[in-house]
Design a protein around this motif. Structure first.
Motif, mmCIF file in Angstrom:
data_model
loop_
_atom_site.group_PDB
_atom_site.id
_atom_site.type_symbol
_atom_site.label_atom_id
_atom_site.label_comp_id
_atom_site.label_asym_id
_atom_site.label_seq_id
_atom_site.Cartn_x
_atom_site.Cartn_y
_atom_site.Cartn_z
ATOM 1 N N VAL B 12 0.848 -1.196 0.000
ATOM 2 C CA VAL B 12 0.000 0.000 0.000
ATOM 3 C C VAL B 12 0.885 1.248 0.000
ATOM 4 N N LEU B 13 1.913 1.182 0.867
ATOM 5 C CA LEU B 13 2.806 2.332 0.990
ATOM 6 C C LEU B 13 3.502 2.641 -0.313
ATOM 7 N N PHE B 14 3.917 1.607 -0.976
ATOM 8 C CA PHE B 14 4.696 1.826 -2.192
ATOM 9 C C PHE B 14 3.814 1.688 -3.429
ATOM 10 N N ASN B 17 4.367 2.059 -7.648
ATOM 11 C CA ASN B 17 5.552 1.497 -8.287
ATOM 12 C C ASN B 17 5.645 0.011 -8.042
ATOM 13 N N PHE B 219 15.160 -1.394 -4.641
ATOM 14 C CA PHE B 219 15.316 -0.045 -4.090
ATOM 15 C C PHE B 219 16.369 -0.126 -2.996
ATOM 16 N N ARG B 221 17.872 1.735 -0.294
ATOM 17 C CA ARG B 221 17.510 2.953 0.447
ATOM 18 C C ARG B 221 18.581 3.332 1.457
ATOM 19 N N ALA B 232 11.810 0.135 10.360
ATOM 20 C CA ALA B 232 11.269 -0.018 9.003
ATOM 21 C C ALA B 232 11.228 -1.495 8.621
ATOM 22 N N GLU B 237 8.443 -2.537 5.808
ATOM 23 C CA GLU B 237 8.694 -1.627 4.690
ATOM 24 C C GLU B 237 9.991 -1.971 3.959
ATOM 25 N N ILE B 238 10.846 -2.688 4.640
ATOM 26 C CA ILE B 238 12.157 -3.036 4.098
ATOM 27 C C ILE B 238 12.289 -4.553 4.159
#
Lengths: 313, 513
Positions: B12-14, B17, B219, B221, B232, B237-238
């Motif tokens: 959802v966050l990303f 992309n 990605f 980061r 994260a 998220e990661i």
């Protein structure tokens, strides 16, 4: 008014010149060689010498200074020694993010801080006053990086409302709002604590004025006295503080940017310092000085809007 | 369940992309921003890890391993060397495509790349290639390397690490200065985008010669704050994070459901270098007293037994040429005190160290300080910021230098850079010989050109013994590399080590869910 602005701008140019000169020399007094920082600990002397030449570090110091100052005047701030990109582009790329964060926390600080400060002054030495005073003291003494991690733990990990790290490529408004919410709250709370204290003491002073007593004697509603008559007069110190604090806020954003992983001036300057990126550090100082000078000017001009008695000469 | 929520949340966050969650890998790296992305210039851990996924060498170390014992073909499909070991001929594959429209790799590209690595004006690793007499294209797909003298591990210089990365000549020439931020390689992943202070995005190379990668995007980061990186990862998220070299980190992150913590070699070896030209350290008895005082096992306990190995020899364990058969100085305060008294310091001595403020390194030094105090050795630590530390120790300003480093895993590299007199700090040819050690120059030089590998190993062992006899330095610990990733991520290989200090993300890597 115009003469005032022009005079102020004249002073600003002198200030900028002085700051840049000091920064130029301080940066070069710092131990640590940019060439070593870039090429690492296995580079040969020959490689280091070649890199120093490419970076323009082999010419005499005064020559470097003249080149740098000449560049600033014509708007050429050089290229970053580390990334090779123009300094001004690197700064402009992250500047909006820092400004966005600063303004968001400023608005939050004012929206929360001013009413609480006023409320606290009106209810002086009563429970609301104590709560507000303790609260603001807490806000001021709480280290920004601790509150940042606590916010993350609660809102991102526990409630899952906001992302831990900004996605960085969400350009929709809702994404941006989600990204900025926690950092803005983190900085905004510090700002609010500060504004609360100033607003309270300014308000207390105004409440003791004769005209307030007269107004009350006339039987005017207390809330009208506060919001219409007192507030405006109490705002001058608040604006001064906000102006002064804005510079500090931009500085404070360093930690917030790092913990919330937002791009910005704070992260840029820390990186530049670690890598001894002279050109980048100089460019950053130009920007910081410009911001402080500009904010001060705007602050001074704002006084006139709040208090028509103030004349510029 | 929690993992699934995490994945849903992440997607959802990303959104936008990575609707194709499951083919996008998010990596959290400790660092504020990219430095140099030119493989022949990039020296920092965070840059070379990223480049690892974009480049090939003539040969490579099998993904998941770090030792030269696992060397296998990469761009070169076969090679041979002359009897004297001075001429090496490599036969190249004909299907290696450069990223973008820069065509196929041929002998010209390889010659160009290796000459570039050896050029001190451009390369940060030129010294490693100093023994190259010439590199020539002896056919459209054949390269011949002529050496001035024998090199302990020539193939080691040709793996995609530091100067061994093969670049595309046309790309470097076409891009000029821009090449340092637009790396064009031949590897499974291609550079796509760079967002300052945020991330570098890589995409799958559909023409990769080993096959199209299963992951479509990476990605990479930049997350400098340790706690944010961990949070994260915890929030999903990661997918993969760089760890702190700390026991507590391992214990904490292991508790995140669906997590795999991986300890990789080579480790960073911490060594206490003793400057043998400065009194009282010019007296071997004082140096021995220090060696007897420092308790490696205690250091391992202090730094964490899961993430640390005791260091015995001045060459890290696992390197080609390592021997554990060296003079050792088992922990004994009594012995240390005796030696000090003998040396004329019955009331103890004071020695000084310039040291970095980097927390991990500083805590090690403080532990050393506490241990030395027991024997009456007062270690005064003067802390300076990290870049200053590097500058000052290279100016020969510190009596005691604690240095932690990882190098190509062949004994020669460590011995030559830290213990050969040519590398002595403060001299023209200085590298990192902080102790002014010259105890094993002869052995180190002979081993470099020795053709018989048995004899070479023996010479390296001799060198290590002599250095320990002289107590030029006290090897302390090896701190292993730590990473964690979701257990739904299958890298396609068992991971034990990585020369580039980053996990091998290859065409085989994919998410199982």
């Amino acid at each position: 008014m115009t003469a005032f602005i022009l005079k102020r701008l004249g002073f600003s140019v002198i200030t900028l010149f002085a700051v840049l000169t000091i920064v130029f020399f301080i940066v070069r007094i710092l131990p640590g060689d940019p060439a070593v920082a870039i090429l690492g600990d296995q580079a040969t002397e020959a490689s280091l010498a070649a890199l120093r030449m490419r970076l323009g570090l082999d010419v005499p110091l005064y020559q470097q200074y003249v080149d740098f100052m000449g560049g600033v005047v014509v708007g050429d701030w050089g290229t970053s020694m580390v990334s090779g990109r123009p300094v001004i582009m690197e700064i402009l790329k992250v500047l909006p993010s820092t400004i966005e964060l600063t303004l968001a926390s400023l608005v939050l600080g004012a929206v929360v801080g001013i009413p609480i400060g006023v409320w606290s002054a009106v209810r002086r030495n009563k429970l609301p006053d104590y709560i507000a005073r303790i609260g603001s003291l807490l806000g001021l003494s709480f280290p920004a990086f601790v509150s940042a991690v606590l916010l993350l733990l609660f809102f991102s990990i526990q409630l899952r409302w906001f992302p831990v790290i900004s996605s960085g490529h969400g350009s929709s408004l809702s994404d941006r709002l989600r990204d900025i919410a926690l950092p803005a709250i983190n900085l905004g709370l510090i700002m609010a604590a500060y504004i609360t204290r100033v607003a309270r003491s300014a308000m207390l002073e105004v409440l003791n004025q004769d005209y307030v007593r007269t107004a009350r004697a006339k039987g005017l509603a207390f809330s009208i006295i506060i919001w219409r008559h007192c507030l405006r007069n109490a705002m001058i110190p608040v604006v001064t503080v906000v102006g002064l604090y804005l510079g500090i806020l931009i500085g404070n954003s360093v930690l917030t940017e790092i913990v919330f992983n937002r791009p910005g001036l704070g992260k840029l300057i820390v990186g530049a310092l670690n890598q001894r990126d002279y050109t980048m550090l100089q460019g950053m100082m130009v920007i910081y000085t410009l911001i402080v000078v500009l904010v001060n000017l705007i602050t001074d001009l704002t006084y006139g809007l709040i208090d028509p008695r103030i004349k510029y000469s | 369940m929690k993992t699934r929520t995490g994945i849903v949340l992440a997607s959802v966050l990303f959104a936008g992309n990575a609707l194709a969650a499951g083919t996008t890998l998010n990596v959290g790296m400790a660092g504020a921003d990219a430095g140099k992305l030119d493989p022949h210039v990039a020296t920092s851990t965070l840059d070379k890890g990223l480049l690892h996924w974009m480049f090939n060498g003539l040969v490579r170390i099998k993904p998941g391993e770090a030792s030269p014992a696992f060397i296998e073909p990469d761009i070169a499909k076969a090679w041979s060397s002359s009897e004297d070991g001075l001429t090496w001929t490599f036969e190249l594959r004909d299907d290696v495509e450069c990223h973008g429209d820069y065509g196929k790799i041929d002998a010209e590209d390889v010659v160009y790349s290796l000459n570039r690595s050896a050029n001190p004006d451009i390369s940060a690793f030129a010294k490693d290639y100093a023994a190259f007499e010439s590199v020539e294209a002896t056919g459209p797909l054949e390269v011949t390397i002529q050496l001035k003298n024998k090199v302990p591990s020539l193939l080691g210089l040709l793996v995609p690490y530091h100067g061994g990365n093969i670049v595309c000549k046309d790309a470097v020439e076409a891009l000029g200065e821009d090449y340092q931020r637009l790396p064009i390689g031949t590897g499974p992943f291609m550079f796509a985008e760079y967002e300052p202070q945020q991330y570098v995005k890589l995409v799958a190379n559909p023409d990769y010669f080993r096959g199209e990668p299963k992951l479509k995007e990476i990605f990479y980061r930049y997350i400098p704050s340790d706690s944010s990186r961990d949070l994260a990862f915890q929030a999903g998220e990661i997918d993969m994070i760089y760890g702190k070299q700390e026991q507590t980190w391992v214990e904490r992150i292991k508790k995140v459901p669906g997590t795999k913590v991986v300890v990789m070699t080579p480790g960073e070896m911490s060594v206490i270098h003793l400057n043998m030209t400065m009194p009282p350290l010019d007296d071997i008895r004082v140096r021995k007293a220090i060696a007897y005082t420092l308790d490696r096992d205690l250091m391992v306990q202090f730094k964490g037994p899961d993430v640390t190995l005791a260091a015995i020899s001045p060459v890290p364990e696992g390197h080609l040429g390592y021997t554990g058969d060296v003079p050792q100085y088992p922990h004994s305060i009594e012995k240390a005190k005796e030696l000090l008294t003998e040396a004329g310091y019955p009331d103890g001595v004071t020695i000084k160290a310039i040291h970095t403020t980097l927390p991990g390194m500083l805590s090690t030094m403080e532990a050393v300080q506490a241990e030395l105090r027991e024997a009456g050795i007062n270690l005064e630590i003067q802390t300076v910021e990290h870049a200053t530390f590097h500058e000052q120790i290279r100016k020969d300003m510190s009596q005691v230098v604690h240095y932690a480093a990882a190098r190509f895993p062949v004994a020669d590299v460590y011995l030559s850079q830290f213990f050969h007199s040519d590398a002595t700090v403060g001299t023209e040819s200085a590298v990192a010989n902080f102790s002014h050690c010259a105890a094993a120059d002869k052995e180190i030089e002979e081993a470099r050109v020795e053709g018989d590998s048995e004899k070479q190993l023996a010479l390296w062992a001799d060198a290590q013994q002599k250095i320990m006899e002289e107590v030029c330095a006290v090897p302390l610990i090896q701190s292993m590399q730590l990473w964690a990733w979701k257990d739904t991520l299958d890298l396609g290989t068992e991971v034990h080590g990585s020369l580039n200090l980053s996990p091998p993300v290859t065409e085989m890597s994919n998410f199982t869910e």
